[in-house]
Design an enzyme around this catalytic site. Structure first.
Site, PDB file in Angstrom:
ATOM      1  N   PHE A 290      -5.047 -20.496  14.021  1.00 37.58           N
ATOM      2  CA  PHE A 290      -5.804 -21.747  14.235  1.00 37.58           C
ATOM      3  C   PHE A 290      -6.070 -21.899  15.727  1.00 37.58           C
ATOM      4  CE2 PHE A 290      -6.503 -26.427  13.737  1.00 37.58           C
ATOM      5  CZ  PHE A 290      -7.477 -26.337  12.754  1.00 37.58           C
TER       6      PHE A 290
ATOM      7  N   VAL B  80     -11.281 -19.734  17.252  1.00 35.28           N
ATOM      8  CA  VAL B  80     -12.161 -19.397  16.133  1.00 35.28           C
ATOM      9  C   VAL B  80     -11.689 -20.072  14.840  1.00 35.28           C
ATOM     10  CG1 VAL B  80     -13.242 -17.530  14.826  1.00 35.28           C
ATOM     11  CG2 VAL B  80     -12.706 -17.197  17.236  1.00 35.28           C
TER      12      VAL B  80
ATOM     13  N   GLU C 111     -18.007  -9.204   9.989  1.00 39.65           N
ATOM     14  CA  GLU C 111     -19.200  -9.374  10.837  1.00 39.65           C
ATOM     15  C   GLU C 111     -18.843  -9.979  12.194  1.00 39.65           C
ATOM     16  OE1 GLU C 111     -22.730  -8.573   9.897  1.00 39.65           O
ATOM     17  OE2 GLU C 111     -22.403  -8.572  12.051  1.00 39.65           O
TER      18      GLU C 111
ATOM     19  N   VAL D 175     -17.967  -7.959  15.789  1.00 40.79           N
ATOM     20  CA  VAL D 175     -18.894  -7.364  16.762  1.00 40.79           C
ATOM     21  C   VAL D 175     -20.012  -8.357  17.081  1.00 40.79           C
ATOM     22  CG1 VAL D 175     -20.435  -5.434  17.272  1.00 40.79           C
ATOM     23  CG2 VAL D 175     -18.408  -5.065  15.851  1.00 40.79           C
TER      24      VAL D 175
ATOM     25  N   ILE E 167     -24.170 -12.509  15.997  1.00 44.93           N
ATOM     26  CA  ILE E 167     -25.339 -11.648  15.734  1.00 44.93           C
ATOM     27  C   ILE E 167     -25.029 -10.785  14.502  1.00 44.93           C
ATOM     28  CG2 ILE E 167     -26.918  -9.926  16.674  1.00 44.93           C
ATOM     29  CD1 ILE E 167     -25.953 -10.596  19.468  1.00 44.93           C
TER      30      ILE E 167
ATOM     31  N   LYS F  76     -15.571  -2.464  19.714  1.00 48.56           N
ATOM     32  CA  LYS F  76     -16.782  -2.870  18.985  1.00 48.56           C
ATOM     33  C   LYS F  76     -17.715  -1.672  18.782  1.00 48.56           C
ATOM     34  CE  LYS F  76     -16.480  -7.644  20.561  1.00 48.56           C
ATOM     35  NZ  LYS F  76     -16.725  -8.553  21.679  1.00 48.56           N
TER      36      LYS F  76
HETATM   37  N1  HSE Z   1     -13.526 -11.661  24.035  1.00 46.59           N
HETATM   38  C1  HSE Z   1     -14.641 -11.356  23.216  1.00 46.59           C
HETATM   39  C2  HSE Z   1     -15.893 -11.379  24.076  1.00 46.59           C
HETATM   40  C3  HSE Z   1     -14.744 -12.352  22.105  1.00 46.59           C
HETATM   41  O1  HSE Z   1     -15.834 -11.950  25.163  1.00 46.59           O
HETATM   42  O2  HSE Z   1     -16.906 -10.822  23.682  1.00 46.59           O
HETATM   43  C4  HSE Z   1     -15.788 -12.017  21.069  1.00 46.59           C
HETATM   44  O3  HSE Z   1     -15.530 -10.796  20.438  1.00 46.59           O
END
Ligand code: HSE
Length: 409
Positions: free
Chosen positions: A13, A16, A122, A125, A129, A198
């Protein structure tokens, strides 16, 4: 098709998790209800009633009422065990944990095939988007040549702040943390490792080949200094942390590096927390996807989309993995880079295929040249990729600069 009623067990929690809670409250039509939230910290004050929470994983994982586990914690190993147990117990899973997915993808795919449960990610990455779903579905029959762009919001925020408002690196990083963009361990962002994770996931969905993140060559933004931004500015370039993958026959070229970016590159206009990914394919030519790459709501929006997809029993099919292509990582591929360093010039030169410029300034050297990907990990200092179109101009200007002395080596 009728939608399944979803009863969610939520792990985490934080930024996100809270974002998802709020987004679900505003999406009643989805018929998705959070049954229980499992958190680690027993002392932290929460924004909702204590009755929503538990500290015991099994209250979610072995709860027959719950049919979807949403995993939004930062500890990748703990997340792996949660996801594995959830699938073994026949629960659909949504995760945003790119580190966990990139490091265990083969096992996770085997698990979902064995237990026939959806496992969607999803949000892992580029946050909001929808790039994974597009690679999985839209580009299924297309021959993808390359995927390149910006996939980390925190570093893009930091680089934008440093170059546009002169904010210092530590302050810009603090701002990215305060806004909830950075990882709990921000080293993952600034070292380039988050982008590598990613990229590993993107490559798996683009070409069906899982590459362990340890095998992807990378450099972060943590060693860049004001002098590098000055050189960029003189040439009207920006520095962006770029992620690159391309396929040539049965070879895959992958890397993550800061890159000098000219105004011809769409990444030049990707500022702040935004991400941007260019997919080049045989028939469609180039598509550019952009949107917010981090933060509570953009990430929660991707998690929400996965939850919605689960209500229709959607699963990634990994069709490209099954097509049987054997693709090998190409580490001999040479990239043009700018490298600033102190130390043994002779030794450094042996790593390069070609040196275009080598100059000295106040005890430091700047070298521009081409180097095989396999040698980049030996470079101790900031490395910035130089696109072909500006290579000669940048090298010539360094060689002619009055403030820089051609190095006698
Ligand atoms: N720490 C990651 C970023 C969070 O800044 O892109 C999202 O994946």
């Amino acid at each position: 098709m009728t939608r399944k009623k979803l009863r969610i067990g939520l792990f985490g929690f934080g930024v996100v998790g809270q974002g998802l809670y709020e987004v679900l409250e505003k999406t009643p039509a989805l018929h998705a209800q959070i049954v229980k939230i499992c958190v680690k910290d027993r002392i932290k004050e929460r924004t909702i009633a204590a009755s929503h929470f538990t500290f015991h994983q099994h209250e979610l994982l072995y709860n027959d009422v719950i049919n979807v586990i949403v995993e939004l914690i930062d500890d990748a190993e703990a997340a792996y065990h949660i996801v594995k147990t959830a699938m073994e117990n026949g629960k659909a899973v949504v995760s945003a944990n790119k580190k966990m997915i990139a490091e265990h993808l083969d096992e996770l795919i085997a698990l979902q095939q064995k237990y026939q449960v959806p496992f969607l990610y999803e949000a892992a990455v580029c946050a909001g988007i929808p790039v994974i779903r597009n690679l999985e579905e839209y580009y299924d029959n297309e021959l993808i040549h390359s995927i390149s762009g910006i996939v980390n919001g925190s570093t893009n925020y930091i680089l934008t702040k440093m170059s546009e408002t002169g904010t210092d690196y530590q302050e810009a990083l603090r701002e990215a943390q305060a806004a909830g963009y950075a990882e709990s361990d921000p080293w993952l962002d600034v070292s380039g490792r988050d982008a590598v994770n990613k990229l590993s996931i993107l490559v798996a969905h683009a070409w069906g080949r899982w590459i362990h993140p340890d095998a992807i060559v990378s450099k972060g933004i943590d060693e860049l200094a004001t002098s590098d931004f000055e050189i960029a500015s003189v040439h009207d370039l920006k520095i962006r942390l770029k992620t690159f993958a391309s396929r040539k026959d049965n070879r895959l070229i992958t890397y993550v590096l800061p890159a000098f970016t000219s105004s011809n590159d769409p990444a030049y206009r990707v500022n702040g927390v935004f991400n941007g990914v260019e997919i080049e394919s045989s028939f469609a030519d180039k598509h550019y996807f952009s949107g917010k790459g981090a933060g509570a709501y953009p990430t929660a929006s991707a998690v929400l989309s996965d939850i919605s997809a689960i209500s229709y029993d959607y699963k990634y099919e990994y069709k490209k993995r099954e097509s049987g292509q054997k693709l090998n990582l190409d580490l001999v591929f040479s990239v043009n880079v700018y490298f600033r360093f102190t130390g043994n010039v002779h030794k450094v030169k042996t790593y390069f295929d070609e040196v275009k410029a080598l100059v000295e300034r106040e005890g430091e050297y700047i070298l521009i040249g081409s180097i095989p990907l396999s040698k980049i990990p030996y470079l101790n200092g900031p490395v910035i990729a130089v696109p072909d179109e500006i290579l000669d101009e940048l090298a010539a200007s360094l060689n002619l600069s009055e403030t820089l002395m051609p190095a006698e080596v």
